[in-house]
Enzyme design. Structure first.
Site, PDB file in Angstrom:
ATOM      1  N   ALA A  39       0.276   6.621   2.854  1.00  0.00           N
ATOM      2  CA  ALA A  39      -0.022   6.080   1.521  1.00  0.00           C
ATOM      3  C   ALA A  39      -1.492   5.693   1.349  1.00  0.00           C
ATOM      4  CB  ALA A  39       0.878   4.877   1.250  1.00  0.00           C
ATOM      5  N   PHE A  50       2.224   0.569   0.737  1.00  0.00           N
ATOM      6  CA  PHE A  50       3.457  -0.213   0.918  1.00  0.00           C
ATOM      7  C   PHE A  50       3.234  -1.523   1.651  1.00  0.00           C
ATOM      8  CE2 PHE A  50       6.150   2.986  -0.803  1.00  0.00           C
ATOM      9  CZ  PHE A  50       5.493   4.181  -0.550  1.00  0.00           C
ATOM     10  N   ARG A  51       2.338  -1.493   2.665  1.00  0.00           N
ATOM     11  CA  ARG A  51       2.302  -2.658   3.574  1.00  0.00           C
ATOM     12  C   ARG A  51       0.963  -3.373   3.624  1.00  0.00           C
ATOM     13  NH1 ARG A  51       5.404   1.311   5.190  1.00  0.00           N
ATOM     14  NH2 ARG A  51       7.617   0.855   5.488  1.00  0.00           N
ATOM     15  N   GLN A 116       3.482  11.819   4.423  1.00  0.00           N
ATOM     16  CA  GLN A 116       4.585  10.899   4.125  1.00  0.00           C
ATOM     17  C   GLN A 116       4.620  10.615   2.617  1.00  0.00           C
ATOM     18  OE1 GLN A 116       4.898   7.623   7.412  1.00  0.00           O
ATOM     19  NE2 GLN A 116       2.742   8.260   7.360  1.00  0.00           N
ATOM     20  N   HIS A 134       8.643  13.092   3.494  1.00  0.00           N
ATOM     21  CA  HIS A 134       9.494  12.166   2.735  1.00  0.00           C
ATOM     22  C   HIS A 134       9.816  12.720   1.357  1.00  0.00           C
ATOM     23  CE1 HIS A 134       8.097   8.585   5.449  1.00  0.00           C
ATOM     24  NE2 HIS A 134       8.946   9.391   6.044  1.00  0.00           N
ATOM     25  N   CYS A 163      28.131  18.933 -12.653  1.00  0.00           N
ATOM     26  CA  CYS A 163      29.360  18.259 -12.187  1.00  0.00           C
ATOM     27  C   CYS A 163      29.698  17.036 -13.027  1.00  0.00           C
ATOM     28  CB  CYS A 163      29.217  17.851 -10.708  1.00  0.00           C
ATOM     29  SG  CYS A 163      28.064  16.483 -10.436  1.00  0.00           S
ATOM     30  N   ASN A 224      -8.368   4.808   9.141  1.00  0.00           N
ATOM     31  CA  ASN A 224      -7.567   3.796   8.442  1.00  0.00           C
ATOM     32  C   ASN A 224      -8.467   2.634   8.061  1.00  0.00           C
ATOM     33  OD1 ASN A 224      -4.634   3.596   7.759  1.00  0.00           O
ATOM     34  ND2 ASN A 224      -4.889   1.562   8.690  1.00  0.00           N
TER      35      ASN A 224
HETATM   36  N1  APR Z   1      -8.325   4.442   3.215  1.00  0.00           N
HETATM   37  C1  APR Z   1      -7.824   4.308   4.473  1.00  0.00           C
HETATM   38  N2  APR Z   1      -6.720   3.572   4.766  1.00  0.00           N
HETATM   39  C2  APR Z   1      -6.108   2.951   3.735  1.00  0.00           C
HETATM   40  C3  APR Z   1      -6.575   3.040   2.392  1.00  0.00           C
HETATM   41  C4  APR Z   1      -7.735   3.824   2.159  1.00  0.00           C
HETATM   42  N3  APR Z   1      -8.253   3.966   0.926  1.00  0.00           N
HETATM   43  N4  APR Z   1      -5.746   2.308   1.599  1.00  0.00           N
HETATM   44  C5  APR Z   1      -4.794   1.781   2.413  1.00  0.00           C
HETATM   45  N5  APR Z   1      -5.016   2.162   3.682  1.00  0.00           N
HETATM   46  C6  APR Z   1      -4.205   1.844   4.868  1.00  0.00           C
HETATM   47  C7  APR Z   1      -3.539   0.493   4.820  1.00  0.00           C
HETATM   48  O1  APR Z   1      -4.394  -0.491   5.358  1.00  0.00           O
HETATM   49  C8  APR Z   1      -2.306   0.710   5.702  1.00  0.00           C
HETATM   50  O2  APR Z   1      -2.602   0.443   7.064  1.00  0.00           O
HETATM   51  O3  APR Z   1      -3.146   2.788   4.904  1.00  0.00           O
HETATM   52  C9  APR Z   1      -2.005   2.207   5.537  1.00  0.00           C
HETATM   53  C10 APR Z   1      -0.794   2.456   4.658  1.00  0.00           C
HETATM   54  O4  APR Z   1       0.333   1.974   5.353  1.00  0.00           O
HETATM   55  P1  APR Z   1       1.723   1.822   4.551  1.00  0.00           P
HETATM   56  O5  APR Z   1       1.459   1.083   3.282  1.00  0.00           O
HETATM   57  O6  APR Z   1       2.726   1.296   5.519  1.00  0.00           O
HETATM   58  O7  APR Z   1       2.086   3.313   4.138  1.00  0.00           O
HETATM   59  P2  APR Z   1       2.718   4.437   5.079  1.00  0.00           P
HETATM   60  O8  APR Z   1       2.261   4.280   6.488  1.00  0.00           O
HETATM   61  O9  APR Z   1       2.438   5.751   4.430  1.00  0.00           O
HETATM   62  O10 APR Z   1       4.295   4.121   4.973  1.00  0.00           O
HETATM   63  C11 APR Z   1       5.179   5.053   5.549  1.00  0.00           C
HETATM   64  O11 APR Z   1       7.030   3.842   4.563  1.00  0.00           O
HETATM   65  O12 APR Z   1       8.081   2.796   2.806  1.00  0.00           O
HETATM   66  C12 APR Z   1       7.967   3.976   3.484  1.00  0.00           C
HETATM   67  O13 APR Z   1       8.448   6.036   2.515  1.00  0.00           O
HETATM   68  C13 APR Z   1       7.454   5.059   2.581  1.00  0.00           C
HETATM   69  O14 APR Z   1       6.189   7.012   3.230  1.00  0.00           O
HETATM   70  C14 APR Z   1       6.226   5.587   3.294  1.00  0.00           C
HETATM   71  C15 APR Z   1       6.426   5.111   4.718  1.00  0.00           C
END
Ligand code: APR
Length: 257
Positions: A39, A50-51, A116, A134, A163, A224
């Site tokens: 994400a 998400f987190r 994802q 996903h 259906c 990240n």
């Molecule tokens: N550049 C780099 N990193 C980033 C940026 C950015 N612009 N914006 C956010 N991040 C980092 C955040 O700090 C975080 O560590 O990306 C990470 C996103 O982590 P999550 O929000 O957990 O997303 P993700 O890892 O894709 O979640 C996996 O969880 O809820 C399910 O299905 C949903 O596909 C998702 C899965």
């Protein structure tokens, strides 16, 4: 005091630039580079992750809205959540980082993206080999008879035209469901035979995708904007924003041509 702070910042910054140069060299030397995105690849296209602090799961429990249990137990809430996420997407477009990955595929610098993300922004930016681990939120089907449905039928909360059940849903992987077999199998095959795996914008919290980096056949890099995955070994770790780091990498690779 000011001078020390600048020195510290300069030292930290040099570190990041050195790591970016190191990753550019790995990309140049690699015969097969695969990218895994989360994400964090989409936040600069105004799609919340998400987190991290403004993420979806800071405001609501994912299992309360994005699970197969909710689909069965509270269809109205499930339907509302994905209608809202679909409508949000209409304002969003790929950013420069998505376009750079598509250009690199064209140039033979990368050979596939396992994502994802359900936004389809990689495909919209022109990437051809995208494995949607996903699923995606732009196509819909009936959960009962599995036949396709249109986005209009979903948004109008229609019953399935085949259906008759009130069971239309986006083709996303919900909590409690297994991942699409073809996307999973393709991703694992490509990652295991890669010389380089670039992991971009993921907290590495969600199984089974968080097991993928440990299956890499070659070198690994992590981009990240916060510290994550401390129990993973990455050959290169770059703390930064996806669009900015990809743009810097692109600039260095263009100079190397
Ligand atoms: N550049 C780099 N990193 C980033 C940026 C950015 N612009 N914006 C956010 N991040 C980092 C955040 O700090 C975080 O560590 O990306 C990470 C996103 O982590 P999550 O929000 O957990 O997303 P993700 O890892 O894709 O979640 C996996 O969880 O809820 C399910 O299905 C949903 O596909 C998702 C899965």
């Amino acid at each position: 005091m000011k001078e020390n702070e600048n020195l510290e910042a300069a030292r930290e910054n040099t570190g990041v630039d050195d790591q970016i140069k190191e990753l550019a060299a790995l990309i140049k030397d690699s015969n097969k580079t695969i990218v895994l995105t989360g994400a964090g690849m989409d936040t600069e296209s105004n799609i919340p992750d998400f987190r991290s602090k403004d993420g979806w799961w800071r405001k609501m429990d994912p299992r309360a809205v994005a699970s197969i249990d909710t689909f069965y137990q509270n269809y109205d809430l499930f339907w509302e959540f994905y209608k809202m996420r679909y409508n949000l997407l209409q304002e969003c477009a790929p950013h420069r980082g998505h376009y750079i990955l598509a250009e690199w595929e064209e140039k033979g610098l990368i050979h596939g993206i396992a994502t994802q993300n359900i936004s389809r922004l990689h495909a919209l930016a022109g990437s051809k080999k995208v494995y949607e681990l996903h699923g995606n939120i732009r196509t819909f089907r009936c959960n009962h008879c599995h036949r396709d449905a249109s986005v209009e039928e979903y948004l109008e909360k229609k019953n399935c035209q085949y259906c008759g059940k009130k069971a239309l849903r986006p083709k996303v992987t919900l909590f409690g469901e297994s991942l699409p077999a073809d996307a999973w199998d393709n991703s694992i095959r490509e990652v295991q035979s890669s010389d380089l795996l670039m992991v971009i914008g993921t907290s590495l919290e969600v199984y089974p995708v968080n097991a993928i980096p440990k299956m890499a056949g070659g070198k690994t890099a992590f981009i990240n904007n916060e510290d994550r995955g401390r129990d993973y070994h990455f050959d290169v770790r770059i703390k930064g924003k996806a669009k900015e780091v990809l743009s810097k990498l692109d600039g260095i690779l263009n100079e190397m041509e």
